[in-house]
Write an enzyme that holds these catalytic residues in place. Structure first.
Site, PDB file in Angstrom:
ATOM      1  N   ASP A   1      -9.719  -5.331  -4.223  1.00 25.48           N
ATOM      2  CA  ASP A   1      -9.164  -4.282  -3.352  1.00 25.48           C
ATOM      3  C   ASP A   1     -10.090  -3.066  -3.356  1.00 25.48           C
ATOM      4  O   ASP A   1     -10.373  -2.486  -4.404  1.00 25.48           O
ATOM      5  CB  ASP A   1      -7.768  -3.892  -3.860  1.00 25.48           C
ATOM      6  CG  ASP A   1      -6.949  -3.136  -2.827  1.00 25.48           C
ATOM      7  OD1 ASP A   1      -7.532  -2.329  -2.070  1.00 25.48           O
ATOM      8  OD2 ASP A   1      -5.725  -3.355  -2.786  1.00 25.48           O
TER       9      ASP A   1
ATOM     10  N   SER B   1       0.836  -1.209   0.000  1.00 27.62           N
ATOM     11  CA  SER B   1       0.000   0.000   0.000  1.00 27.62           C
ATOM     12  C   SER B   1       0.870   1.258   0.000  1.00 27.62           C
ATOM     13  O   SER B   1       1.666   1.454  -0.918  1.00 27.62           O
ATOM     14  CB  SER B   1      -0.963  -0.045   1.188  1.00 27.62           C
ATOM     15  OG  SER B   1      -1.995   0.891   1.053  1.00 27.62           O
TER      16      SER B   1
ATOM     17  N   HIS C   1      -7.599  -5.734  -0.138  1.00 27.40           N
ATOM     18  CA  HIS C   1      -6.379  -4.973   0.120  1.00 27.40           C
ATOM     19  C   HIS C   1      -5.379  -5.780   0.949  1.00 27.40           C
ATOM     20  O   HIS C   1      -4.177  -5.622   0.803  1.00 27.40           O
ATOM     21  CB  HIS C   1      -6.746  -3.671   0.834  1.00 27.40           C
ATOM     22  CG  HIS C   1      -5.663  -2.651   0.827  1.00 27.40           C
ATOM     23  ND1 HIS C   1      -5.017  -2.242  -0.324  1.00 27.40           N
ATOM     24  CD2 HIS C   1      -5.095  -1.932   1.851  1.00 27.40           C
ATOM     25  CE1 HIS C   1      -4.113  -1.315  -0.020  1.00 27.40           C
ATOM     26  NE2 HIS C   1      -4.136  -1.121   1.285  1.00 27.40           N
TER      27      HIS C   1
END
Length: 269
Positions: free
Chosen positions: A222, A98, A250
């Site tokens: 995600d 991320s 995610h």
């Protein structure tokens, strides 16, 4: 082996170096708002396979110092450079999830990939987390502003709500509680500052500067960094491979952890 590495005169970051004598080294950069402990399900499998796994808490998160400033991608990338230099790392795989993936990309461009021979991106917030002119694939600026306001108003509720959209596969309540506590270990001001950085930072010019083999792992479901971001990364990084995770959101490092670990081990080996 634990280290606190000085990255500025008054700032030290925490590093957990597992299996320092391992044959291949992976340096993990966590995502917002957690810390290196989010990768424990990687450490548990990769270390017994002979890998050296190094988990770094970014400034403001986990057990690292929590200064009031220094949360732009350039400074966070410079912190990685300090860790790589202090530990004398070379020929490593740099992996980021991320925001950690976005910072890893900035590191590769800003520091010319010093010490890194392979790059692994997990659900990375790149080339832009938010929508921009000519790039409609990110989330909205308004959604990020809402996260910031929620952090000011009720940070525990914001973290709880974020956890609800993080994983695609069902997780137990104890696991959810554990993940929530990782976010609480961060400072409120660093949580907000990195959120502000999402709106200011973009990495379109960084992607073509990556010169090493790159593995892109991204969950199709995600809800934080939408899958088209992975496709943009693949298009922008010339020597890259994109592997979609069809049953992940995610948190693909946990949603499909066995497959995730196999792909990462194969790539880093």
């Amino acid at each position: 082996m634990e280290h606190w590495i000085r990255v500025e005169p008054n700032v030290k970051v925490y590093v957990n170096d597992l299996n320092p004598l391992g044959n291949k080294t992976l340096l993990f950069i966590h995502g917002w708002p957690a810390n290196h402990q989010m990768f424990e399900y990687q450490y548990n499998q990769l270390v017994p396979m002979g890998y050296r796994c190094i988990g770094m808490d970014m400034r403001g998160f986990g057990r690292s110092d929590k200064p009031l400033g220094g949360y732009d991608y350039n400074r966070l990338a410079d912190d990685i450079r300090c860790v790589i230099g202090a530990l004398g790392l070379h020929n490593i795989t740099l992996g980021g999830h991320s925001t950690g993936g976005a910072v890893a990309i900035r590191y590769m461009a800003r520091h010319k990939g010093h010490g890194v021979s392979k790059l692994a991106l997990f659900a990375s917030a790149a080339p832009s987390l938010i929508q921009r002119p000519g790039f409609p694939y990110g989330t909205t600026r308004e959604a990020i502003e809402q996260i910031i306001q929620s952090t000011y108003k009720d940070r525990p509720k914001m973290l709880h709500d974020f956890g609800d959209i993080f994983f695609y596969q069902p997780v137990s309540q104890p696991f959810s509680d554990w993940f929530f506590l990782l976010g609480l270990e961060a400072a409120s001001w660093s949580t907000i500052a990195v959120s502000n950085a999402w709106m200011a930072e973009e990495l379109f010019n960084d992607l073509p500067r990556i010169q090493v083999p790159t593995l892109i792992l991204h969950g199709v479901h995600d809800q934080v960094c939408f899958f088209p971001l992975a496709e943009a990364q693949h298009q922008g990084i010339k020597n890259s491979v994109l592997i979609p995770f069809e049953d992940s959101g995610h948190g693909l490092f946990y949603d499909e952890r066995d497959r995730f670990n196999r792909e990462l081990a194969r790539f880093a080996g």
